[in-house]
Design a protein around this motif. Sequence first.
Motif, PDB file in Angstrom:
ATOM      1  N   LEU A  34      33.690 -31.175  -1.819  1.00  0.00           N
ATOM      2  CA  LEU A  34      33.282 -30.020  -1.006  1.00  0.00           C
ATOM      3  C   LEU A  34      32.125 -29.278  -1.660  1.00  0.00           C
ATOM      4  O   LEU A  34      31.201 -28.825  -0.980  1.00  0.00           O
ATOM      5  CB  LEU A  34      34.468 -29.079  -0.795  1.00  0.00           C
ATOM      6  CG  LEU A  34      35.648 -29.646   0.000  1.00  0.00           C
ATOM      7  CD1 LEU A  34      36.776 -28.627   0.071  1.00  0.00           C
ATOM      8  CD2 LEU A  34      35.216 -30.056   1.403  1.00  0.00           C
ATOM      9  N   ALA A  37      29.065 -31.151  -0.919  1.00  0.00           N
ATOM     10  CA  ALA A  37      28.682 -30.995   0.491  1.00  0.00           C
ATOM     11  C   ALA A  37      28.030 -29.635   0.734  1.00  0.00           C
ATOM     12  O   ALA A  37      27.059 -29.534   1.501  1.00  0.00           O
ATOM     13  CB  ALA A  37      29.913 -31.166   1.383  1.00  0.00           C
ATOM     14  N   ILE A  38      28.553 -28.593   0.100  1.00  0.00           N
ATOM     15  CA  ILE A  38      27.953 -27.249   0.246  1.00  0.00           C
ATOM     16  C   ILE A  38      26.527 -27.244  -0.279  1.00  0.00           C
ATOM     17  O   ILE A  38      25.606 -26.707   0.354  1.00  0.00           O
ATOM     18  CB  ILE A  38      28.817 -26.198  -0.471  1.00  0.00           C
ATOM     19  CG1 ILE A  38      30.155 -26.020   0.258  1.00  0.00           C
ATOM     20  CG2 ILE A  38      28.081 -24.863  -0.554  1.00  0.00           C
ATOM     21  CD1 ILE A  38      31.161 -25.174  -0.504  1.00  0.00           C
ATOM     22  N   HIS A  41      24.338 -29.133   2.152  1.00  0.00           N
ATOM     23  CA  HIS A  41      24.137 -28.333   3.363  1.00  0.00           C
ATOM     24  C   HIS A  41      23.105 -27.231   3.099  1.00  0.00           C
ATOM     25  O   HIS A  41      22.204 -27.001   3.918  1.00  0.00           O
ATOM     26  CB  HIS A  41      25.465 -27.725   3.802  1.00  0.00           C
ATOM     27  CG  HIS A  41      25.465 -27.154   5.178  1.00  0.00           C
ATOM     28  ND1 HIS A  41      24.878 -25.941   5.478  1.00  0.00           N
ATOM     29  CD2 HIS A  41      25.978 -27.619   6.354  1.00  0.00           C
ATOM     30  CE1 HIS A  41      25.042 -25.678   6.760  1.00  0.00           C
ATOM     31  NE2 HIS A  41      25.698 -26.678   7.315  1.00  0.00           N
ATOM     32  N   LEU A 159      32.681 -29.615   6.519  1.00  0.00           N
ATOM     33  CA  LEU A 159      31.952 -30.049   5.338  1.00  0.00           C
ATOM     34  C   LEU A 159      32.040 -31.551   5.105  1.00  0.00           C
ATOM     35  O   LEU A 159      31.124 -32.143   4.525  1.00  0.00           O
ATOM     36  CB  LEU A 159      32.460 -29.302   4.103  1.00  0.00           C
ATOM     37  CG  LEU A 159      32.000 -27.854   3.973  1.00  0.00           C
ATOM     38  CD1 LEU A 159      32.755 -27.151   2.843  1.00  0.00           C
ATOM     39  CD2 LEU A 159      30.489 -27.782   3.726  1.00  0.00           C
ATOM     40  N   THR A 160      33.119 -32.170   5.529  1.00  0.00           N
ATOM     41  CA  THR A 160      33.301 -33.603   5.269  1.00  0.00           C
ATOM     42  C   THR A 160      32.848 -34.481   6.430  1.00  0.00           C
ATOM     43  O   THR A 160      33.066 -35.694   6.397  1.00  0.00           O
ATOM     44  CB  THR A 160      34.773 -33.908   4.929  1.00  0.00           C
ATOM     45  OG1 THR A 160      35.628 -33.410   5.968  1.00  0.00           O
ATOM     46  CG2 THR A 160      35.171 -33.275   3.606  1.00  0.00           C
ATOM     47  N   GLU A 162      29.311 -34.849   8.196  1.00  0.00           N
ATOM     48  CA  GLU A 162      27.917 -34.413   8.301  1.00  0.00           C
ATOM     49  C   GLU A 162      27.381 -34.471   9.726  1.00  0.00           C
ATOM     50  O   GLU A 162      26.450 -33.743  10.072  1.00  0.00           O
ATOM     51  CB  GLU A 162      27.025 -35.268   7.399  1.00  0.00           C
ATOM     52  CG  GLU A 162      27.178 -34.972   5.931  1.00  0.00           C
ATOM     53  CD  GLU A 162      26.139 -35.707   5.096  1.00  0.00           C
ATOM     54  OE1 GLU A 162      24.972 -35.801   5.537  1.00  0.00           O
ATOM     55  OE2 GLU A 162      26.517 -36.197   4.011  1.00  0.00           O
ATOM     56  N   TRP A 165      27.069 -31.064  11.439  1.00  0.00           N
ATOM     57  CA  TRP A 165      26.194 -30.004  10.944  1.00  0.00           C
ATOM     58  C   TRP A 165      25.098 -29.592  11.920  1.00  0.00           C
ATOM     59  O   TRP A 165      24.907 -28.386  12.151  1.00  0.00           O
ATOM     60  CB  TRP A 165      25.588 -30.408   9.602  1.00  0.00           C
ATOM     61  CG  TRP A 165      26.598 -30.584   8.500  1.00  0.00           C
ATOM     62  CD1 TRP A 165      27.962 -30.406   8.597  1.00  0.00           C
ATOM     63  CD2 TRP A 165      26.349 -30.992   7.157  1.00  0.00           C
ATOM     64  NE1 TRP A 165      28.559 -30.679   7.398  1.00  0.00           N
ATOM     65  CE2 TRP A 165      27.610 -31.039   6.495  1.00  0.00           C
ATOM     66  CE3 TRP A 165      25.199 -31.325   6.448  1.00  0.00           C
ATOM     67  CZ2 TRP A 165      27.719 -31.403   5.146  1.00  0.00           C
ATOM     68  CZ3 TRP A 165      25.309 -31.686   5.102  1.00  0.00           C
ATOM     69  CH2 TRP A 165      26.562 -31.720   4.457  1.00  0.00           C
TER      70      TRP A 165
END
Length: 214
Positions: A34, A37-38, A41, A159-160, A162, A165
Amino acid sequence: ARVRSLTTYDRTWYTLGSPMAKLTVSRIKLAATLAGAIEKHDNRYGQSRFSRFLRTFREATEAPYLDSRLHQFVRCAEGVAVPPFNQSGKQFAKRLSRVCAGRAKAELEQLYTIRGGIEHLHGPYDRLPRMSKRNRWIRVLLRTVQAEAVARYLLLTYLTNEGLWPHFQRRSSIDAFWELKPAGFRALWPSRIAFNAIARGFDYASLVDHEHDT
């Protein structure tokens, strides 16, 4: 000895009745996933809408007062649902029920109603149906636990995956996402949270020593 500066984090709190989670290797690995991923992002979108609803989640966990915690967890979930202004409570429940397994609309709508009462400084009990003082307290505890579970699930899923997004960068794309037909919706949002299981996992035994707080 090489450390030149230190920082601290505010204390986090848990809601009475929440099941106690165990720290495991798999959860530590998930936390690292996570975090990555943050960062990815942020690099792609900068300070985006996601940054704001992630911040409300952190503020919820750091809130020592029950009403503030519920309010912020619902706001975090609202950051994903983004209900239209007209009948926003019903729209909030309608949209999020699509990611819930089991009947959830009535309880999600009540969550939004309680959040509205807190937002306008009426407190967490003002918009509940008539019931005993103790039952009102338990109801708000349960709703807070549910709000946190849903907020955690929404953040984890977002978050998991993509592929989600780009759909959450503008109100128009968010509205279009929630209007997708079931097949297209499931292709992007592949799971559902067992909403009814949240209430089944509520720890009523932990309330006994706190009855006087009501």
